[in-house]
Design a protein around this motif. Sequence first.
Motif, PDB file in Angstrom:
ATOM      1  N   ASN A  42       0.829  -1.215   0.000  1.00 44.73           N
ATOM      2  CA  ASN A  42       0.000   0.000   0.000  1.00 44.73           C
ATOM      3  C   ASN A  42       0.859   1.260   0.000  1.00 44.73           C
ATOM      4  OD1 ASN A  42      -2.505  -1.449   0.084  1.00 44.73           O
ATOM      5  ND2 ASN A  42      -2.142  -1.835   2.255  1.00 44.73           N
ATOM      6  N   GLU A  43       1.891   1.252  -0.836  1.00 46.66           N
ATOM      7  CA  GLU A  43       2.766   2.410  -0.994  1.00 46.66           C
ATOM      8  C   GLU A  43       2.780   2.826  -2.464  1.00 46.66           C
ATOM      9  OE1 GLU A  43       5.985   1.337   2.553  1.00 46.66           O
ATOM     10  OE2 GLU A  43       6.661   1.483   0.480  1.00 46.66           O
ATOM     11  N   ALA A  44       3.139   4.072  -2.699  1.00 40.97           N
ATOM     12  CA  ALA A  44       3.267   4.549  -4.076  1.00 40.97           C
ATOM     13  C   ALA A  44       4.364   3.769  -4.790  1.00 40.97           C
ATOM     14  CB  ALA A  44       3.592   6.036  -4.083  1.00 40.97           C
ATOM     15  N   VAL A  45       4.138   3.464  -6.072  1.00 38.50           N
ATOM     16  CA  VAL A  45       5.123   2.766  -6.908  1.00 38.50           C
ATOM     17  C   VAL A  45       5.516   3.696  -8.046  1.00 38.50           C
ATOM     18  CG1 VAL A  45       5.548   0.813  -8.437  1.00 38.50           C
ATOM     19  CG2 VAL A  45       4.174   0.499  -6.351  1.00 38.50           C
ATOM     20  N   VAL A  46       6.787   4.083  -8.071  1.00 38.50           N
ATOM     21  CA  VAL A  46       7.319   4.855  -9.189  1.00 38.50           C
ATOM     22  C   VAL A  46       8.440   4.018  -9.794  1.00 38.50           C
ATOM     23  CG1 VAL A  46       8.339   7.024  -9.958  1.00 38.50           C
ATOM     24  CG2 VAL A  46       6.740   7.007  -8.031  1.00 38.50           C
ATOM     25  N   GLN A  47       8.258   3.614 -11.039  1.00 37.64           N
ATOM     26  CA  GLN A  47       9.181   2.686 -11.688  1.00 37.64           C
ATOM     27  C   GLN A  47       9.819   3.335 -12.899  1.00 37.64           C
ATOM     28  OE1 GLN A  47       7.556  -1.192 -12.484  1.00 37.64           O
ATOM     29  NE2 GLN A  47       9.355  -1.881 -13.624  1.00 37.64           N
ATOM     30  N   HIS A  48      11.117   3.129 -13.009  1.00 40.43           N
ATOM     31  CA  HIS A  48      11.859   3.520 -14.205  1.00 40.43           C
ATOM     32  C   HIS A  48      12.669   2.298 -14.617  1.00 40.43           C
ATOM     33  CE1 HIS A  48      14.018   6.188 -16.990  1.00 40.43           C
ATOM     34  NE2 HIS A  48      15.106   5.529 -16.637  1.00 40.43           N
ATOM     35  N   GLY A  49      12.077   1.463 -15.494  1.00 40.97           N
ATOM     36  CA  GLY A  49      12.750   0.241 -15.918  1.00 40.97           C
ATOM     37  C   GLY A  49      13.078  -0.652 -14.729  1.00 40.97           C
ATOM     38  N   PRO A  50      14.379  -0.892 -14.476  1.00 39.08           N
ATOM     39  CA  PRO A  50      14.783  -1.803 -13.408  1.00 39.08           C
ATOM     40  C   PRO A  50      14.940  -1.129 -12.046  1.00 39.08           C
ATOM     41  CG  PRO A  50      16.713  -1.139 -14.625  1.00 39.08           C
ATOM     42  CD  PRO A  50      15.536  -0.427 -15.271  1.00 39.08           C
ATOM     43  N   PHE A  51      14.460   0.106 -11.923  1.00 40.11           N
ATOM     44  CA  PHE A  51      14.505   0.827 -10.659  1.00 40.11           C
ATOM     45  C   PHE A  51      13.066   1.063 -10.180  1.00 40.11           C
ATOM     46  CE2 PHE A  51      18.266   2.961 -12.933  1.00 40.11           C
ATOM     47  CZ  PHE A  51      19.160   1.983 -12.512  1.00 40.11           C
ATOM     48  N   VAL A  52      12.778   0.684  -8.930  1.00 41.38           N
ATOM     49  CA  VAL A  52      11.423   0.851  -8.388  1.00 41.38           C
ATOM     50  C   VAL A  52      11.522   1.516  -7.019  1.00 41.38           C
ATOM     51  CG1 VAL A  52       9.262  -0.275  -7.760  1.00 41.38           C
ATOM     52  CG2 VAL A  52      10.654  -1.210  -9.616  1.00 41.38           C
ATOM     53  N   MET A  53      11.026   2.748  -6.937  1.00 44.34           N
ATOM     54  CA  MET A  53      11.081   3.512  -5.698  1.00 44.34           C
ATOM     55  C   MET A  53       9.680   4.041  -5.373  1.00 44.34           C
ATOM     56  SD  MET A  53      14.272   3.027  -5.013  1.00 44.34           S
ATOM     57  CE  MET A  53      14.688   4.176  -3.685  1.00 44.34           C
ATOM     58  N   ASN A  54       9.601   4.985  -4.423  1.00 40.60           N
ATOM     59  CA  ASN A  54       8.305   5.517  -4.003  1.00 40.60           C
ATOM     60  C   ASN A  54       8.000   6.900  -4.577  1.00 40.60           C
ATOM     61  OD1 ASN A  54       9.358   3.900  -1.236  1.00 40.60           O
ATOM     62  ND2 ASN A  54       7.288   3.435  -1.912  1.00 40.60           N
ATOM     63  N   THR A  55       9.043   7.635  -4.979  1.00 39.39           N
ATOM     64  CA  THR A  55       8.835   8.988  -5.503  1.00 39.39           C
ATOM     65  C   THR A  55       9.711   9.196  -6.733  1.00 39.39           C
ATOM     66  OG1 THR A  55      10.626  10.013  -4.227  1.00 39.39           O
ATOM     67  CG2 THR A  55       8.468   9.842  -3.142  1.00 39.39           C
ATOM     68  N   GLN A  56       9.333  10.178  -7.546  1.00 40.74           N
ATOM     69  CA  GLN A  56      10.141  10.515  -8.716  1.00 40.74           C
ATOM     70  C   GLN A  56      11.509  11.035  -8.294  1.00 40.74           C
ATOM     71  OE1 GLN A  56       9.417   9.849 -11.951  1.00 40.74           O
ATOM     72  NE2 GLN A  56      11.553  10.467 -12.296  1.00 40.74           N
TER      73      GLN A  56
ATOM     74  N   GLU B 202      13.268  10.028  -5.801  1.00 36.61           N
ATOM     75  CA  GLU B 202      14.110   8.857  -5.499  1.00 36.61           C
ATOM     76  C   GLU B 202      14.578   8.177  -6.777  1.00 36.61           C
ATOM     77  OE1 GLU B 202      12.084   7.651  -1.196  1.00 36.61           O
ATOM     78  OE2 GLU B 202      11.350   6.727  -3.051  1.00 36.61           O
ATOM     79  N   ILE B 203      13.735   8.172  -7.807  1.00 36.19           N
ATOM     80  CA  ILE B 203      14.147   7.624  -9.108  1.00 36.19           C
ATOM     81  C   ILE B 203      15.251   8.487  -9.709  1.00 36.19           C
ATOM     82  CG2 ILE B 203      13.402   7.310 -11.504  1.00 36.19           C
ATOM     83  CD1 ILE B 203      12.513   5.007  -9.752  1.00 36.19           C
ATOM     84  N   ASP B 204      15.095   9.793  -9.650  1.00 45.22           N
ATOM     85  CA  ASP B 204      16.135  10.698 -10.175  1.00 45.22           C
ATOM     86  C   ASP B 204      17.456  10.464  -9.451  1.00 45.22           C
ATOM     87  OD1 ASP B 204      14.176  11.724 -11.799  1.00 45.22           O
ATOM     88  OD2 ASP B 204      13.839  13.527 -10.592  1.00 45.22           O
ATOM     89  N   GLN B 205      17.389  10.278  -8.124  1.00 43.61           N
ATOM     90  CA  GLN B 205      18.598  10.018  -7.339  1.00 43.61           C
ATOM     91  C   GLN B 205      19.215   8.680  -7.738  1.00 43.61           C
ATOM     92  OE1 GLN B 205      20.155  12.093  -4.879  1.00 43.61           O
ATOM     93  NE2 GLN B 205      21.741  10.587  -5.365  1.00 43.61           N
ATOM     94  N   THR B 206      18.359   7.679  -7.980  1.00 44.82           N
ATOM     95  CA  THR B 206      18.852   6.360  -8.380  1.00 44.82           C
ATOM     96  C   THR B 206      19.588   6.422  -9.712  1.00 44.82           C
ATOM     97  OG1 THR B 206      17.087   5.226  -7.184  1.00 44.82           O
ATOM     98  CG2 THR B 206      18.130   4.013  -8.982  1.00 44.82           C
ATOM     99  N   ILE B 207      19.022   7.151 -10.667  1.00 43.07           N
ATOM    100  CA  ILE B 207      19.673   7.284 -11.977  1.00 43.07           C
ATOM    101  C   ILE B 207      21.026   7.976 -11.816  1.00 43.07           C
ATOM    102  CG2 ILE B 207      19.481   8.391 -14.244  1.00 43.07           C
ATOM    103  CD1 ILE B 207      16.399   7.971 -13.962  1.00 43.07           C
ATOM    104  N   GLU B 208      21.061   8.989 -10.981  1.00 40.57           N
ATOM    105  CA  GLU B 208      22.334   9.675 -10.716  1.00 40.57           C
ATOM    106  C   GLU B 208      23.330   8.727 -10.049  1.00 40.57           C
ATOM    107  OE1 GLU B 208      23.814  13.112  -7.660  1.00 40.57           O
ATOM    108  OE2 GLU B 208      22.094  13.626  -8.946  1.00 40.57           O
ATOM    109  N   ASP B 209      22.867   7.953  -9.062  1.00 41.64           N
ATOM    110  CA  ASP B 209      23.754   6.992  -8.383  1.00 41.64           C
ATOM    111  C   ASP B 209      24.322   5.982  -9.375  1.00 41.64           C
ATOM    112  OD1 ASP B 209      23.118   8.244  -6.018  1.00 41.64           O
ATOM    113  OD2 ASP B 209      21.726   6.696  -5.331  1.00 41.64           O
ATOM    114  N   TYR B 210      23.481   5.530 -10.282  1.00 35.79           N
ATOM    115  CA  TYR B 210      23.900   4.521 -11.253  1.00 35.79           C
ATOM    116  C   TYR B 210      24.949   5.087 -12.212  1.00 35.79           C
ATOM    117  CZ  TYR B 210      23.469   1.271 -15.205  1.00 35.79           C
ATOM    118  OH  TYR B 210      23.719   0.392 -16.231  1.00 35.79           O
TER     119      TYR B 210
END
Length: 294
Positions: A254-268, A270-278
Motif C-alpha cells: 500500500n505504498e506509491a510505486v514509481v518505476q523507471h525500468g529496473p529501478f522501483v522507488m516511491n517517488t520521482q 528517489e528515481i532521479d537520485q537512483t539514476i544519478e547513483d547509477y
Amino acid sequence: MSESDHSSDFNTPRLVVKKVLAKLQHEGDGAVVRRGIGRSDLRNLDPFLMLDEFSVSPPAGFPDHPHRGFETVTYMLQGAVTHQDFAGHKGTIRTGDVQWMTAGRGIIHSEMPAGEGPQKGLQLWINLSSNDKMIEPRYQELTSDAIPSAENDGVEVRVIAGESMGVRSPVYTRTPTMYLDFSLKPRAQIHQSIPEGWNSFVYVIEGEGVFGTRNSSPVSAHHVLVLGPGEGLSVWNRSSKPLRFILVGGQPLNEAVVQHGPFVMNTQAEIDQTIEDYYYYKNGFENAKYWRSQ
C-alpha cells in the motif's frame, strides 16, 4: 447456487476476478518472454511488479543490467541460467532451482543461458517497502532437491515460499510472500488457504484447470488469474492431462510505486537520485565502475 458449487473447504472461496493471457515479447538481448504482470492490462498487483515466463537460447540472454528497490525470484523450469554480479557473486541456476535475490540498494548482474537450446523459467519481481528499498543486497538460493515438497491424492506441491500441505520453505520473505508450484494429475483437486488481506494470483504453466468454483470454465497455459478476496483457492483438474501452475500471494505494501525500468522507488525524486547513483557509481553502485561480466 448451492454450496456444492463452491467448495466445502472454504465458506468464502477466492474467485478469479481477472484473466490475462501472457503474450510473447522480446526482452534483453534476443530473449523472448511471456509477460503476465507488468504490462498495460495488468500493471502490477501489489506487492508484485512483474511476472515473466522466459525462454532464452544462446547467444541471447540478459547481459549486464541494474536493479534497485525490489526482489527478483528466478525459478528454472527447463535448462539452466548462469548468473554473476558486480560483487563477485556467481553461480548457475538449474532446472527446479530457485534464486531469491534482494536487490535492495543496488545490484548489477547478468543472466545468461548455460546450455544449448531454449532455457526456460519464471521470473517474479516483488516490491520492497520504503524501509527496505536501500538495504544491502542478499541472495537466498535453493537447489531443486532442497525445495520442500509434499504429495497427496494426485497433488504434488513444491513450496518455494510459505507453507502448504504441512511443509514450509526456509526462504525468508522480507515482503511476506507465498509461492507454490502445484502439479495435479487428472481428476485431482486442491484446496489451498491464502492469508486474509493478501493479493494473490495463479499462473498456468501447462495443462488446463478449473479455478475458484467447480462450474467455471477451464483455463489453459500462459494465463494469469488474479484472485479476489477470500479464505483460499480451490482447483480441479478435469482434463486427461497433468495440470501445473504456480499460486503466488503477498501482503500488499500500500505504498506509491514509481518505476523507471529496473529501478522501483516511491517517488520521482528517489528515481532521479537512483539514476544519478547509477551513472556516477555511488550509493550502492560503486562496484559498477570497473566491472563487466565475463
